[in-house]
Design a protein around this motif. Structure first.
Motif, mmCIF file in Angstrom:
data_model
loop_
_atom_site.group_PDB
_atom_site.id
_atom_site.type_symbol
_atom_site.label_atom_id
_atom_site.label_comp_id
_atom_site.label_asym_id
_atom_site.label_seq_id
_atom_site.Cartn_x
_atom_site.Cartn_y
_atom_site.Cartn_z
ATOM 1 N N LYS B 309 0.635 -1.213 0.055
ATOM 2 C CA LYS B 309 0.060 -0.091 0.023
ATOM 3 C C LYS B 309 0.740 1.395 0.012
ATOM 4 N N ALA B 310 1.884 1.307 0.959
ATOM 5 C CA ALA B 310 2.818 2.388 0.850
ATOM 6 C C ALA B 310 3.453 2.701 -0.549
ATOM 7 N N ARG B 312 2.477 1.749 -3.277
ATOM 8 C CA ARG B 312 1.441 2.383 -4.243
ATOM 9 C C ARG B 312 1.350 3.824 -4.249
ATOM 10 N N LYS B 313 1.244 4.095 -2.995
ATOM 11 C CA LYS B 313 1.021 5.633 -2.520
ATOM 12 C C LYS B 313 2.167 6.266 -3.194
ATOM 13 N N GLN B 316 1.860 6.599 -7.110
ATOM 14 C CA GLN B 316 0.837 7.588 -7.369
ATOM 15 C C GLN B 316 1.215 9.116 -7.342
#
Ligand code: FE2
Ligand code: FE2
Lengths: 111, 318
Positions: B309-310, B312-313, B316
């Motif tokens: 998740k980190a 991906r952030k 982005q």
């Protein structure tokens, strides 16, 4: 399995374990609106969302809060108590910062 | 630092505690203070965690929904107590994993009381009433102990303990108002839990090591024997009130002392259980280790998910 065997099993396992530990988070809770968030303790969680959920379960089981902040412990910079002298002592001799330092007549009103 | 300087620091440190000042984690402290606190707080935390097992045993078999939610909430509180105490312990620079390792390898101890089995529903009553009752007596004085994080954790723990004892006593009360079989069941539970509960307050003063140091650091405010007497004096009338008999033929009110005299405690049994030969020592450790190891893939998956998740952030953002 005997306790001795269990122990050995565990210790061996521990050596090859490559697990990454969940980081430590500090938890701050606002007990009710109008009050500030206060440090309640800490806990381990994989990420911020989980830290919030865990904080709900660990620190607010009896309506102790209306808002929670979590911050990873490693992101907190703390002052060192060994430097308390240079940090806090300078404030000690500044009595003129307090209202009682000023000599006013006893009968002065509203002041 | 020279020996002289350390002596000086130690003297100042002891004086701070004598003045009722709190010690906080980053303050200078003697190594012995740190080690003693890590040991006591972690033992305390381990006891809360292992303490969930004997009661967890009855959650699915609680006789009513009311009893079930109460027991579930109590066991959940004990998990919380363990967590408050582990995190207080970690402020002294030891990791959670190291603490678990000490428990699982048998290096660290936990309260021996949890090495007794919970064989009937009445045991849920006896444990809440007696074991939590004895724990409260041990814990209340710790709310004003010298190490800040420990004292704060104990304030939270003590606030929560009172319901534990009351729900246990209520279970006993209801059983003693029931059928002859239910009354027998309550008495049988008291018979089995009475002596181990007395032992829970620790070896006699004559046998107990490091009491003086612990008194100075406010890790102890009263001796084990005084705490035990307090527990007995408090509990005997509670048993009488619901028509149960304390399983001690030598128990007698002593007018002069204003306290109960009581019979000999079987300290051999106590030391046997401490050394690992209690009825449930192996099962408790096995259950604990199985839970830890069985949960490993969940912990790993959660960590992997968090990392993904980190990442991906970050992507982005670029
Ligand atoms: Fe507890
Ligand atoms: Fe409890």
């Amino acid at each position: 399995m005997s306790l001795a065997l269990l122990k050995e099993h565990y210790t061996n396992k521990n050596i090859i374990m490559s697990t990454k530990n969940w980081p430590l988070w500090e938890v701050f809770v606002r007990s009710k609106n109008g009050l500030e968030h206060r440090h309640f303790g800490s806990l381990h969680a994989a990420d911020a969302e989980m830290a919030l959920e865990n904080a709900r379960d660990v620190y607010t089981r009896r309506n102790e809060g209306v808002s929670i902040w979590v911050v990873e412990s490693k992101d907190i910079t703390a002052s060192n108590p060994e430097h308390n002298g240079e940090l806090f002592e300078p404030a000690q001799d500044k009595v003129y910062r307090h209202p009682t330092f000023y000599d006013l007549p006893d009968d002065v009103k509203y002041m | 630092m020279s020996e002289e300087q350390i002596k000086n620091l130690e003297k100042q440190f002891e004086e701070r505690i004598a003045r009722d000042e709190k010690i906080e984690p980053k303050d200078w402290m003697p190594d012995k203070y740190r080690q003693t606190h890590i040991r006591q707080m972690s033992q305390h935390a381990h006891s809360e965690i292992v303490g969930m097992l004997p009661e967890g045993n009855w959650i699915s078999r609680a006789p009513t929904l009311r009893r079930k939610v109460a027991l579930l909430a109590k066991v959940q509180d004990e998990a919380g107590h363990g967590l408050y105490l582990y995190s207080a312990c970690e402020t002294l620079g030891i990791s959670r994993d190291a603490l678990y390792e000490q428990l699982h390898s048998g290096k660290a101890k936990y309260s021996s009381i949890f090495n007794y089995p919970t064989v009937t529903w009445a045991d849920m009553g006896a444990v809440g009433w007696l074991v939590d009752g004895a724990a409260i007596i041990n814990q209340v004085p710790l709310c004003s102990t010298s190490f800040g994080p420990y004292a704060r954790a104990m304030v939270r723990v003590c606030k929560e303990e009172s319901f534990h004892q009351r729900q246990g006593y209520e279970i006993m009360l209801k059983l003693t108002q029931g059928t002859p079989e239910q009354i027998d069941m309550a008495q049988d539970a008291l018979n089995r839990w009475w002596w181990p509960s007395l032992m829970m307050l620790g070896p006699t003063d004559a046998e107990s090591v490091h009491t003086e140091q612990s008194m100075k650091w406010k890790l102890k405010r009263k001796s084990n024997d005084d705490l035990r007497q307090q527990f007995i004096d408090q509990t005997v009338p509670q048993a009488e009130l619901i028509g149960l008999t304390i399983p001690d033929p030598d128990l007698k009110w002593n007018e002069e002392r204003g306290s109960y005299d009581f019979g000999e405690i079987n300290w051999d049994e106590f030391w046997q259980v401490v050394k690992g030969h209690g009825p449930m020592n192996k099962e408790r450790m096995k259950a604990r280790i199985d839970a830890w190891e069985g949960g490993e893939w969940v912990r790993d998956a959660a960590m992997a998910h968090a990392e993904k998740k980190a990442e991906r952030k970050i992507k982005q953002a670029i």
